[in-house]
Design an enzyme around this catalytic site. Structure first.
Site, PDB file in Angstrom:
ATOM      1  N   ARG A   1      17.869  15.440  39.920  1.00 16.95           N
ATOM      2  CA  ARG A   1      17.173  15.116  38.659  1.00 16.95           C
ATOM      3  C   ARG A   1      17.238  13.624  38.349  1.00 16.95           C
ATOM      4  O   ARG A   1      16.325  13.070  37.723  1.00 16.95           O
ATOM      5  CB  ARG A   1      17.716  15.959  37.498  1.00 16.95           C
TER       6      ARG A   1
ATOM      7  N   ASN B   1      18.004  22.285  32.100  1.00 17.29           N
ATOM      8  CA  ASN B   1      18.066  21.890  30.692  1.00 17.29           C
ATOM      9  C   ASN B   1      17.321  22.908  29.831  1.00 17.29           C
ATOM     10  O   ASN B   1      17.796  23.314  28.774  1.00 17.29           O
ATOM     11  CB  ASN B   1      17.410  20.517  30.462  1.00 17.29           C
TER      12      ASN B   1
ATOM     13  N   GLU C   1      27.199  13.848  37.478  1.00 18.96           N
ATOM     14  CA  GLU C   1      27.488  14.522  36.210  1.00 18.96           C
ATOM     15  C   GLU C   1      28.836  15.234  36.271  1.00 18.96           C
ATOM     16  O   GLU C   1      29.347  15.532  37.371  1.00 18.96           O
ATOM     17  CB  GLU C   1      26.350  15.511  35.884  1.00 18.96           C
TER      18      GLU C   1
ATOM     19  N   HIS D   1      23.524  10.890  33.357  1.00 17.73           N
ATOM     20  CA  HIS D   1      23.519  12.259  32.823  1.00 17.73           C
ATOM     21  C   HIS D   1      24.142  12.251  31.432  1.00 17.73           C
ATOM     22  O   HIS D   1      24.746  11.257  31.025  1.00 17.73           O
ATOM     23  CB  HIS D   1      24.360  13.151  33.732  1.00 17.73           C
TER      24      HIS D   1
ATOM     25  N   ARG E   1      18.902   8.579  30.493  1.00 12.06           N
ATOM     26  CA  ARG E   1      19.302   9.878  31.042  1.00 12.06           C
ATOM     27  C   ARG E   1      18.132  10.383  31.881  1.00 12.06           C
ATOM     28  O   ARG E   1      16.986   9.992  31.654  1.00 12.06           O
ATOM     29  CB  ARG E   1      19.574  10.831  29.882  1.00 12.06           C
ATOM     30  N   HIS E   2      18.412  11.236  32.835  1.00 14.84           N
ATOM     31  CA  HIS E   2      17.320  11.805  33.635  1.00 14.84           C
ATOM     32  C   HIS E   2      16.364  12.575  32.727  1.00 14.84           C
ATOM     33  O   HIS E   2      16.731  12.995  31.624  1.00 14.84           O
ATOM     34  CB  HIS E   2      17.894  12.740  34.710  1.00 14.84           C
TER      35      HIS E   2
END
Ligand code: F6P
Length: 404
Positions: A260, A219, A285, A354, A212-213
């Site tokens: 991201r 976030n 995403e 994502h 995942r990023h």
């Protein structure tokens, strides 16, 4: 000792070579002696750029036709020698799209059973992607990217002129080479067919890294959607990911179009300039529609009915004006297939996706009830390593940075 010739059939860029390498790997694991005879490789080594121009493939060009037939005969001769030396399965990797070509092949190898495997894949996106990949071959050096694509398309058109799908061959399989689905088969006399069939329908993931990023500003703020960049911690995660893969061969990295995801790959791109980094819109995403850039608490407050609906059935809930897990599935499946197709099923493919996207990818390999898929744990300091072939299933969560 049983011997078999597998002859591929299909227009350029339909995934024939990927199917060949799958077959060779799977059958070798059965203990068989297998070899691939690739007409394209032989042509490139003998004729190089002389055979790159599209007119070489014009059925009306007798010189080109003669040279291509000569290459085919050389490979048939090599296959015959391989059989005499005790080889068991010879795989002829070539287009073999015309009936006369296949008839010639049958005449030359009359003592051996032949299984024709036709690769069919007309997904326009994947064809485009396949063309992009092919035009990176050295035979197109010296042409601009657009010229190379034009030239390769022209080549395909020439093949289309003589293309006759399999129909009355004695042993045949028609394969949807994107979805690994058998579209038709006629089998009379094919040694090892149980194993071959199983290999053909298997997804072949040799070694996929799914990350995942790194942590984004959104976030931290618990906002969804948007396109915010990485925090300092997110950048450190990206550096740690690159460092972790320093000694691992990573031929392809696939990202989403979001910043991201691209920023997470940046240190790896610097460390491994030879790695191809490709952004796929299918890996974007989940689109949260009218809720874009909102915090979960804002949604609960401003749209309590929506919030409750999602809490009740997260998988089937669709954001107003956006997507839900249920609608994400098709696009993400397609993105994964596209990534595997583009990488020619090589080991060491990295996807930097994502939270929701990675859950959908994982759901293809993990046994989870649908209602549990939107809750699969997707950390930012660990990645999933996935191997999924006919023979091997491996699923491992690997930490590349100590703290979460
Ligand atoms: O919070 C980050 C994020 O990627 C959001 O952009 C996305 O809406 C969300 O995760 C998906 O996770 P969930 O379905 O659990 O809200």
């Amino acid at each position: 000792m049983k011997q078999l010739c597998i002859a591929m059939v299909g227009l350029p860029g339909r995934g024939k070579s990927t199917v060949c390498s799958k077959l060779a790997e799977g059958l070798e694991q059965e203990g068989l002696r297998v070899r691939i005879f690739n007409n394209g490789d032989l042509r490139r080594s003998l004729l190089g750029k002389d055979s790159a121009c599209p007119e070489f493939y014009d059925p009306a060009n007798s010189t080109g036709r003669f040279q291509r037939e000569k290459i085919m005969l050389m490979n048939l001769e090599a296959a015959r020698r391989f059989f005499i030396d005790g080889g068991q399965v010879a795989i002829l990797d070539a287009t073999n799209v015309s009936r006369p070509r296949r008839a010639l092949l049958e005449r030359k190898l009359v003592e051996y059973p032949i299984l024709f495997v036709e690769c069919i894949n007309n997904d326009p996106d994947l064809l485009e992607a396949g063309i992009q990949r092919k035009t990176k071959l050295p035979e197109f050096n010296g042409l601009s990217a657009e010229e190379a694509v034009r030239s390769f398309r022209r080549r395909i058109q020439y093949y289309e002129q003589i293309y006759a799908p399999l129909s009355d061959e004695y042993n045949l399989v028609k394969l949807d080479s994107l979805n690994n689905r058998i579209l038709g088969e006629r089998i009379h006399d094919v040694p090892y067919y149980n194993s071959i069939r199983d290999i053909l329908v298997s997804d072949w993931v040799r070694s996929l890294f799914l990350a995942r990023h790194g942590e984004s500003f959104f976030n931290v703020e618990e906002r969804i959607g948007g396109d915010s960049g990485l925090t300092e911690k997110g950048r450190a995660q990206a550096r740690a990911l690159a460092e972790h893969f320093r000694d691992t061969e990573i031929p392809y990295v696939f990202t989403s179009p979001r910043c991201r995801s691209a920023q997470t790959v940046e240190p790896l791109r610097r460390l491994k300039p030879e790695t191809a980094v490709i952004s796929l819109p299918e890996l974007d995403e989940i689109d949260v529609g009218v809720c874009d850039s909102m915090r979960y608490v804002d949604i609960r407050r401003a749209m309590p009915r929506e919030f409750m609906k999602r809490a009740k059935d997260k998988y089937h809930y669709i954001y107003p004006g956006g997507e839900g897990y249920v609608t994400l599935k098709e696009r993400v499946d397609h993105g994964l297939k596209k990534a595997l197709f583009l990488s020619g099923n090589l080991p060491g493919v990295l996807i930097v996706g994502h939270q929701a996207v990675n859950r959908m990818i994982l759901s293809l390999f993990l046994f989870r009830r649908t209602e549990d898929v939107p809750y699969i744990y997707i950390p930012q300091n660990q990645y999933f390593r996935i191997v999924s072939t006919q023979r091997e299933k491996l699923f491992k969560l690997v930490r590349f940075m100590p703290e979460a």
